[in-house]
Design an enzyme around this catalytic site. Structure first.
Site, PDB file in Angstrom:
ATOM      1  N   ARG A 196       0.937  -1.209   0.014  1.00 54.19           N
ATOM      2  CA  ARG A 196      -0.064  -0.147   0.033  1.00 54.19           C
ATOM      3  C   ARG A 196       0.878   1.276   0.028  1.00 54.19           C
ATOM      4  O   ARG A 196       0.529   2.313  -0.697  1.00 54.19           O
ATOM      5  CB  ARG A 196      -0.951   0.103   1.254  1.00 54.19           C
ATOM      6  CG  ARG A 196      -2.174  -0.740   0.948  1.00 54.19           C
ATOM      7  CD  ARG A 196      -2.775  -1.096   1.981  1.00 54.19           C
ATOM      8  NE  ARG A 196      -3.944  -2.061   1.791  1.00 54.19           N
ATOM      9  CZ  ARG A 196      -4.630  -2.908   2.729  1.00 54.19           C
ATOM     10  NH1 ARG A 196      -4.325  -2.706   4.055  1.00 54.19           N
ATOM     11  NH2 ARG A 196      -5.440  -3.706   2.233  1.00 54.19           N
ATOM     12  N   PHE A 199      -6.331  -2.154  -6.822  1.00 55.32           N
ATOM     13  CA  PHE A 199      -5.508  -3.113  -6.305  1.00 55.32           C
ATOM     14  C   PHE A 199      -4.761  -2.851  -5.007  1.00 55.32           C
ATOM     15  O   PHE A 199      -4.846  -1.873  -4.422  1.00 55.32           O
ATOM     16  CB  PHE A 199      -4.527  -4.021  -7.307  1.00 55.32           C
ATOM     17  CG  PHE A 199      -3.290  -3.164  -7.871  1.00 55.32           C
ATOM     18  CD1 PHE A 199      -3.111  -2.051  -7.586  1.00 55.32           C
ATOM     19  CD2 PHE A 199      -2.604  -3.572  -8.985  1.00 55.32           C
ATOM     20  CE1 PHE A 199      -2.141  -1.218  -8.185  1.00 55.32           C
ATOM     21  CE2 PHE A 199      -1.825  -2.968  -9.634  1.00 55.32           C
ATOM     22  CZ  PHE A 199      -1.470  -1.729  -9.246  1.00 55.32           C
ATOM     23  N   GLU A 200      -4.320  -3.809  -4.317  1.00 52.56           N
ATOM     24  CA  GLU A 200      -3.733  -4.014  -2.770  1.00 52.56           C
ATOM     25  C   GLU A 200      -4.772  -3.263  -1.842  1.00 52.56           C
ATOM     26  O   GLU A 200      -4.477  -2.571  -0.760  1.00 52.56           O
ATOM     27  CB  GLU A 200      -2.664  -2.871  -2.996  1.00 52.56           C
ATOM     28  CG  GLU A 200      -1.438  -3.140  -3.607  1.00 52.56           C
ATOM     29  CD  GLU A 200      -0.735  -4.635  -3.233  1.00 52.56           C
ATOM     30  OE1 GLU A 200      -0.685  -4.796  -2.068  1.00 52.56           O
ATOM     31  OE2 GLU A 200      -0.197  -5.266  -4.014  1.00 52.56           O
ATOM     32  N   GLY A 201      -5.960  -3.897  -2.260  1.00 53.24           N
ATOM     33  CA  GLY A 201      -7.201  -3.401  -1.232  1.00 53.24           C
ATOM     34  C   GLY A 201      -7.815  -2.041  -1.952  1.00 53.24           C
ATOM     35  O   GLY A 201      -7.116  -1.222  -2.173  1.00 53.24           O
ATOM     36  N   ASN A 203      -9.633   0.464   1.855  1.00 52.50           N
ATOM     37  CA  ASN A 203      -8.563   0.817   2.792  1.00 52.50           C
ATOM     38  C   ASN A 203      -9.196   1.921   3.546  1.00 52.50           C
ATOM     39  O   ASN A 203      -8.991   2.393   4.820  1.00 52.50           O
ATOM     40  CB  ASN A 203      -7.627   1.406   1.904  1.00 52.50           C
ATOM     41  CG  ASN A 203      -6.343   0.629   1.818  1.00 52.50           C
ATOM     42  OD1 ASN A 203      -5.806   0.129   2.399  1.00 52.50           O
ATOM     43  ND2 ASN A 203      -6.621  -0.151   0.609  1.00 52.50           N
TER      44      ASN A 203
END
Lengths: 258, 594
Positions: free
Chosen positions: B266, B404-406, B411
């Site tokens: 992140r 992506f990455e949450g 988030n």
């Protein structure tokens, strides 16, 4: 082999030039190793890797130039020397720099000295040849190829306005690098980390037994100005004869070139 | 600087504590080495990658592999790998700079990021000695390329819902993996995959799977909207025997690795977003200077200037935020004793401490990037819609970052929850501070900002923190545990907190720069800070109001709204004038300058 590179810190090629108080404004500008000196550094490293020895990169400047010296060390030079004359010398020119460098080099027994063929800022192309002259060694400028045989015989290819000249000479020698000599590497991260531990010496005029008088500038800069702003072009119209008349008139009155 | 780990800045504490400017890390603090690393990465991207990008966009991935090897030679794959395993073991700022400067390479930057980040780091941080020795030296040179396989067709945000299974064979030597992983970056050419599977369908566990293991295959290349120069395929596992030595971490503890790696992924995305945004800004401002309409460059129109200034001031806030966060990691890791510093789990903990900041950076910076590429296309007009113009690719490449990455929604939702946990555990005295604020609100006389440089912005940051605390405190009181179901409120709170972090990061950076070199040399920074703080504060006010109205009613609501009005009372700066001033320097320099 004892190899020296003469390096200059210059404006980044993408930097916009502005003038303040009759001088080029350096405020906030990005600086780089003079691109032609990068060829010199790369060549020096390659010669060392082939023939052994040591590469020392030398610059005349102020402490700001440490960053560019570190970059040269990160590329692979072994030692760096900063000759800081900022406090001692007010006005400097090619004579000043050449004299300082020659004085530094005279007892170092250099086998090979490399420099850029010209600095992209001042653009005189004088410092290299002057240093060779002061040291009493041969020099070849704007080289695009360098071959050193084991016996010390040197074959150099020189760029002559697009043509090539092949010259044979011998060490000790000073050469100045032209574009095309090689493809300078960029510092690798391991190189950058190693550079931190390599020696970087700082010298002043005193350390070279020089007085301010010895290196005083022999030229004087009268004025610094920017090229005139490019205006939009004019297209003349009408009869051909009238156009010619108008053109001649404008060349006289406006452009003032005839 | 802190001298012991107890003195290190606590994750999330910015919301309730003020720190002096000298405690934040800023890009102005880069060492000569950092600057050289930046330059080498830039030159690598400009000279090696960009000339080949069109080929990469057409999926000629043998070129990607060669480029990654070249990156390996330059050390651009080894920053996070310790020296004992063939890496360079640099500080986090160095690897942050690489991530930022790689970003203009578009999809290739994603290939690089997946390899050095989510691909290699699980082994760096959680691998056994044998695993590290076996894999890391090759990952550092790029002789082997890594990938990370978590997502499945049925489990995206709900990562732990994976269906891939692992079963120990009768001999007890190998786990047999079965399942399908989806959207795996680098899958077209990766040699090593970190794969998550459930042992006996229950215990979520990470494995190191080599491409050459029997039963490993990949699907066809996905046809994506952007980052086309990265390889994305499914990873198919059919009765794949994985030696039990290749279990990464502990059985059933895969989530520990997954969540830690997500934190890193992140904040690194935040850095990539900053790098991409700088590039998009530069090509846009250059275009605005070239493009003539109505007989003048469009950069001479004040509306273009307004856009450029807004873009740059948000970029400044994002850049200040991400490097501030990276500085927190380095400070904390620097305080670990020698033994702990070598322990990957401790290193991961130092990052997990700032999980809130990681999430904030992720969604804030990726939205700044998306805003900048969007306005970038707009300033390019019709040309921005044409593929010959780089901004067109930048626009498409940007979009995935919010997913992506949450996702940015996930988030956001995480932020209030993480705060609540810290408060309950007693790590942050949030409840006490909220209580204190309530008492203060009852008797508070409206505060006035001072008149010095940045006094107004300091005031706005102070007040913004109070608003955040008031709104979050009220929501927590009102809903208790049920707050998880009030997603709109959670997201509003996250947005307020995010703006507080970004405002304060910009402000502290500017203050620190002024302390070092005076106001005159930092005019542009002051302007960015003024513009950003004003606009972020307006957003905070709107989010707070919307939330109060949703949570309270009647007299209590009227009382809360009155308190909010008091907290947010200020004379706004003339943003239009400030933006014209800001744009002048940007148009002159033709790039983002501070």
């Amino acid at each position: 082999m004892n190899i020296f590179v003469l390096m200059k810190r210059t404006f980044d090629t993408e930097e916009k030039i502005s003038i303040a108080n009759g001088k080029i404004n350096e405020e906030g500008a990005e600086f780089i190793i003079n691109p032609y000196d990068e060829y010199a550094i790369e060549e020096a490293i390659q010669v060392r890797d082939q023939h052994g020895g040591e590469v020392t990169v030398v610059t005349v400047g102020n402490e700001e130039a440490e960053k560019e010296l570190r970059t040269a060390l990160a590329m692979g030079c072994d030692k760096a020397v900063l000759i800081n004359i900022d406090d001692d010398v007010e006005e400097q020119d090619q004579h000043t720099v050449a004299k300082v460098l020659a004085e530094y080099l005279k007892d170092k027994n250099p086998d090979l000295i490399l420099a850029g063929n010209v600095a992209i800022d001042g653009g005189s192309g004088q410092v290299g040849p002057r240093v060779a002259e002061l040291l009493g060694i041969p020099y070849v400028t704007t080289i695009t190829k360098l071959e050193i045989a084991d016996g010390g015989k040197v074959t150099v290819v020189r760029d002559v306005e697009g043509d090539e000249e092949i010259i044979e000479t011998s060490l000790p020698l000073l050469v100045t690098a032209q574009q095309g000599l090689n493809e300078p590497r960029y510092p690798s991260l391991p190189g950058i980390m190693k550079a931190k531990k390599k020696p970087l010496d700082e010298l002043e005029l005193d350390d070279l037994d020089l007085d301010e008088d010895d290196v005083e500038a022999k030229t004087k800069t009268i004025e610094v100005f920017l090229p005139p702003k490019r205006e939009a072009g004019k297209i003349l119209q009408g009869e051909l004869a009238d156009q010619v008349k108008e053109l001649v008139h404008l060349l006289r009155s406006e452009a003032k070139v005839v | 600087m802190a001298k012991t780990i107890e003195e290190a800045i606590k994750g999330g504490s910015f919301l309730i504590e003020d720190i002096p400017a000298e405690r934040v890390f800023t890009p102005e603090d880069f060492t000569d080495e950092h600057q050289m690393i930046a330059k080498t990465t830039e030159e690598y991207v400009n000279n090696e990658v960009l000339p080949q990008l069109e080929h990469l966009e057409n999926h000629e991935f043998d070129r990607s592999v060669k480029l990654l090897r070249k990156a390996g030679e330059l050390g651009l794959l080894s920053a996070d790998i310790p020296e004992e395993y063939g890496g360079l073991g640099l500080d986090k700022v160095s690897s942050a700079i690489i991530a930022e400067k790689m970003a203009p390479a578009g999809g290739f930057a994603i290939s690089h990021g997946a390899h050095v980040g989510i691909g290699s780091l699980p082994i760096v941080l959680f691998g056994t000695e044998e695993q590290k020795q076996k894999y890391l030296p090759y990952l550092a040179t790029g002789e082997k390329i890594a990938a990370y396989a978590l997502t499945e067709p049925g489990s995206g945000s709900d990562a732990l819902g994976a269906k891939t299974t692992a079963k120990l064979n009768a001999e007890g030597t190998h786990y047999i993996l079965n399942g399908e992983k989806q959207w795996i970056t680098n899958s077209g050419f990766a040699d090593v995959f970190v794969v998550y599977a459930k042992v006996d369908g229950q215990h979520f566990t990470a494995f190191i799977v080599e491409r050459d293991f029997p039963g490993v295959s990949t699907g066809p290349e996905e046809k994506k909207m952007g980052i086309k120069s990265s390889s994305t395929r499914t990873l198919i596992l059919q009765d794949v025997p994985v030696p039990k030595e290749n279990v990464l971490g502990e059985i059933g503890k895969g989530h520990v690795i997954a969540f830690n790696i997500l934190n890193i992924g992140r904040y690194k995305l935040g850095l990539g977003a900053v790098g991409g945004a700088k590039r998009a800004f530069e090509i846009t401002v250059k275009y605005a200077n070239q493009r003539q309409q109505f007989k003048r460059p469009i950069s001479q129109f004040t509306l273009t200037q307004e856009k450029l200034a807004t873009m740059a001031s948000r970029l400044y806030a994002a850049e200040s935020s991400v490097y501030r966060t990276v500085g927190l990691f380095d400070e904390r890791m620097g305080l670990l004793d020698a033994e702990k510093a070598k322990d990957g789990k401790e290193v991961a903990k130092s990052i997990a401490e700032y999980a809130i900041e990681c999430s904030l950076n992720k969604f804030f910076a990726t939205e700044v990037l998306d805003y900048i590429v969007d306005e970038g296309v707009q300033i390019h007009g019709g040309y921005g819609f044409m593929q010959e113009y780089e901004i067109e690719r930048a626009y498409r490449d940007s979009r995935i970052n919010r997913i992506f990455e949450g996702t940015n929604e996930i988030n956001r939702l995480l932020v209030p929850g993480m705060y609540l946990k810290k408060a309950v555990k007693g790590e942050l005295p949030l409840f006490q501070k909220a209580q204190q604020l309530q008492e203060e609100l009852m008797m508070m006389a409206a505060e006035e900002p001072g008149s010095g440089a940045l006094e107004q912005e300091k005031y706005l940051v102070r007040q913004a923190k109070k608003v955040a605390l008031m709104v979050a405190g009220l929501a927590a009181q009102k809903y208790g545990q049920r707050i998880e179901e009030e997603q709109e409120v959670l997201v509003n709170i996250a947005d307020i907190v995010s703006n507080v972090y970004a405002m304060e990061s910009a402000l502290l950076r500017t203050e620190k720069a002024i302390q070092a070199s005076g106001e005159e040399k930092n005019k542009q920074k002051v302007l960015y800070t003024q513009i950003f703080c004003q606009e972020a504060f307006n957003e905070i006010e709107a989010h707070a109001k919307e939330t109060l109205v949703a949570v309270e009613q009647g007299d209590t609501l009227r009382m809360m709204l009155a308190a909010l009005r008091r907290l947010t009372r200020h004379t706004p700066i003339n943003v239009i004038a400030k933006k014209r001033e800001t744009a002048a320097a940007l148009i002159e320099a033709e790039r983002y300058v501070v």
